[in-house]
Design an enzyme around this catalytic site. Sequence first.
Site, PDB file in Angstrom:
ATOM      1  N   THR A 153       0.858  -1.188   0.000  1.00  0.00           N
ATOM      2  CA  THR A 153       0.000   0.000   0.000  1.00  0.00           C
ATOM      3  C   THR A 153       0.891   1.233   0.000  1.00  0.00           C
ATOM      4  O   THR A 153       2.115   1.125  -0.029  1.00  0.00           O
ATOM      5  CB  THR A 153      -0.887   0.030   1.260  1.00  0.00           C
ATOM      6  OG1 THR A 153      -0.048   0.308   2.411  1.00  0.00           O
ATOM      7  CG2 THR A 153      -1.593  -1.301   1.475  1.00  0.00           C
ATOM      8  N   CYS A 154       0.270   2.410   0.050  1.00  0.00           N
ATOM      9  CA  CYS A 154       1.079   3.635   0.066  1.00  0.00           C
ATOM     10  C   CYS A 154       1.892   3.748   1.347  1.00  0.00           C
ATOM     11  O   CYS A 154       2.904   4.447   1.392  1.00  0.00           O
ATOM     12  CB  CYS A 154       0.193   4.866  -0.119  1.00  0.00           C
ATOM     13  SG  CYS A 154      -1.142   5.005   1.086  1.00  0.00           S
ATOM     14  N   ASN A 155       1.477   3.034   2.404  1.00  0.00           N
ATOM     15  CA  ASN A 155       2.151   3.162   3.707  1.00  0.00           C
ATOM     16  C   ASN A 155       3.111   2.030   4.041  1.00  0.00           C
ATOM     17  O   ASN A 155       3.976   2.178   4.896  1.00  0.00           O
ATOM     18  CB  ASN A 155       1.110   3.246   4.832  1.00  0.00           C
ATOM     19  CG  ASN A 155       0.299   4.512   4.754  1.00  0.00           C
ATOM     20  OD1 ASN A 155       0.781   5.517   4.249  1.00  0.00           O
ATOM     21  ND2 ASN A 155      -0.928   4.467   5.217  1.00  0.00           N
TER      22      ASN A 155
ATOM     23  N   GLN B 245      -6.958  -4.954   2.013  1.00  0.00           N
ATOM     24  CA  GLN B 245      -5.766  -5.346   1.259  1.00  0.00           C
ATOM     25  C   GLN B 245      -5.343  -6.772   1.639  1.00  0.00           C
ATOM     26  O   GLN B 245      -4.979  -7.572   0.772  1.00  0.00           O
ATOM     27  CB  GLN B 245      -4.611  -4.377   1.566  1.00  0.00           C
ATOM     28  CG  GLN B 245      -4.876  -2.943   1.165  1.00  0.00           C
ATOM     29  CD  GLN B 245      -4.500  -2.671  -0.270  1.00  0.00           C
ATOM     30  OE1 GLN B 245      -3.964  -3.529  -0.958  1.00  0.00           O
ATOM     31  NE2 GLN B 245      -4.793  -1.465  -0.734  1.00  0.00           N
TER      32      GLN B 245
ATOM     33  N   GLU C 115      -8.223   0.498   6.110  1.00  0.00           N
ATOM     34  CA  GLU C 115      -8.108   0.144   4.697  1.00  0.00           C
ATOM     35  C   GLU C 115      -7.240  -1.101   4.492  1.00  0.00           C
ATOM     36  O   GLU C 115      -7.482  -1.908   3.600  1.00  0.00           O
ATOM     37  CB  GLU C 115      -7.519   1.332   3.916  1.00  0.00           C
ATOM     38  CG  GLU C 115      -7.355   1.104   2.429  1.00  0.00           C
ATOM     39  CD  GLU C 115      -8.657   0.759   1.724  1.00  0.00           C
ATOM     40  OE1 GLU C 115      -8.618  -0.012   0.753  1.00  0.00           O
ATOM     41  OE2 GLU C 115      -9.725   1.234   2.159  1.00  0.00           O
TER      42      GLU C 115
ATOM     43  N   ILE D 128      -7.574   6.299  -3.239  1.00  0.00           N
ATOM     44  CA  ILE D 128      -7.343   7.581  -2.565  1.00  0.00           C
ATOM     45  C   ILE D 128      -7.910   8.726  -3.402  1.00  0.00           C
ATOM     46  O   ILE D 128      -8.508   9.660  -2.879  1.00  0.00           O
ATOM     47  CB  ILE D 128      -5.842   7.792  -2.279  1.00  0.00           C
ATOM     48  CG1 ILE D 128      -5.376   6.829  -1.179  1.00  0.00           C
ATOM     49  CG2 ILE D 128      -5.560   9.226  -1.837  1.00  0.00           C
ATOM     50  CD1 ILE D 128      -3.908   6.914  -0.843  1.00  0.00           C
TER      51      ILE D 128
END
Length: 419
Positions: free
Chosen positions: A57-59, A124, A120, A197
């Site tokens: 993920t983005c994080n 995933q 979120e 997002i």
Amino acid sequence: MHQYNISKSNSFYAIGLSYKKADAEIRGHFSLDEDAKQALINQAKENGVESLLVTSTCNRTEIYGFAQHPYQLIQLLCDNTKGTVDEFQKVAYIYKNNEAIAHMFKVGSGLDSQILGDFEIISQLKASARVSKKHKLLNHFTERLLNAVIQASKRIKTETEISSGATSVSFASVQYIFNTVEDISSKNILLFGTGKIGRNTCENLVKHTKNEHITLINRTKTKAEQIAGKFNLVVKDYANLQEEINKSDILIVATGAQRPTVDKHLIQSKKPLLILDLSIPKNVDSNVETLDNVTLVHLDDLSKITDQTLEERRKHIPLAEAIIEEVKTEFNGWLETRKFAPTIKALKHKLMDFASSELETQRKKTTDFNEAQAELISNNLIQKITNHFAHHLKDDAVSTDESLELIKKVFQLETKTHV
């Protein structure tokens, strides 16, 4: 984990990196798009890995799986991304067995999210499990663990207020715009990229800004049109990107590209331009900061916004942790039963052999032998005996290993492991 009869490999690992130690650039090096995930899964199968979950993920980017050594999983990650082993070692974490289990609970329950209470990641993990299962890379242990994590996540959502209030990267974006841009309803806003997002940011913009000058651009125009239809927004072709950027006061970039899609050469206008880059890897080249009229803000900067909502959420951490411990205790209880499952199974088969032999003898000796009744009685007895042994082995006051050895010796059992 070998002693629990759940895997041929010795240990269960969680390896990865997150926003805590890896900045956006480094996270970008280890980011996995769908093609890279598929390549990683194919390589894992070729290497004999039996169970694997991959999230990116983005994080964070993480792999949960069984291995003789964590390097097997690290190599899979590095072989299928731009990241190197040296780079990984500087920012990574490696958890083993119970620590890996605890880490998945924390991540899946929103306690390790960049914005506390953002759930979120659980979707995933579910998606990752579906892919792994499709490729026969999800063993009973990993599936059972994930289901326990999902259970904890659901309970935390419903029994605490850790996700109450509007706080997310997309909301933080709009909050940032409100705090820094005057007369926002009159500004031209361009949203480039309509992934998760991007969609959420778009919804928040429409809901909170009352702005009627929002334009969407996506490489696949039909996706942008689907979102625009919900909110009555304008959609432009990807070919018009430069033209639309130069009309804009605010540019929000939320694409899934693996390299920058916006750089200073696209910006010809001299009027002030605020750019929010919500992408991992970064999709806006840092060279835009050489332009005097441009302000560039990245996802990581937005995630540092702390407000009253987050402060309220922190109060619910102890209750969330208590729920995790409760669900984890249940899972560990199931895990303990895996130690003796093969022995109980072998014992049941041995008793069934005894019963079968005795029934055969009685069949020959007794003329009016009631076979159905005899089978029913013997099956019930076998079930009661095996249940009795199972309850004994679950008892904390007894030594499970010693009891298992005694049962095997008395009944001369041969057990199959890794069931």
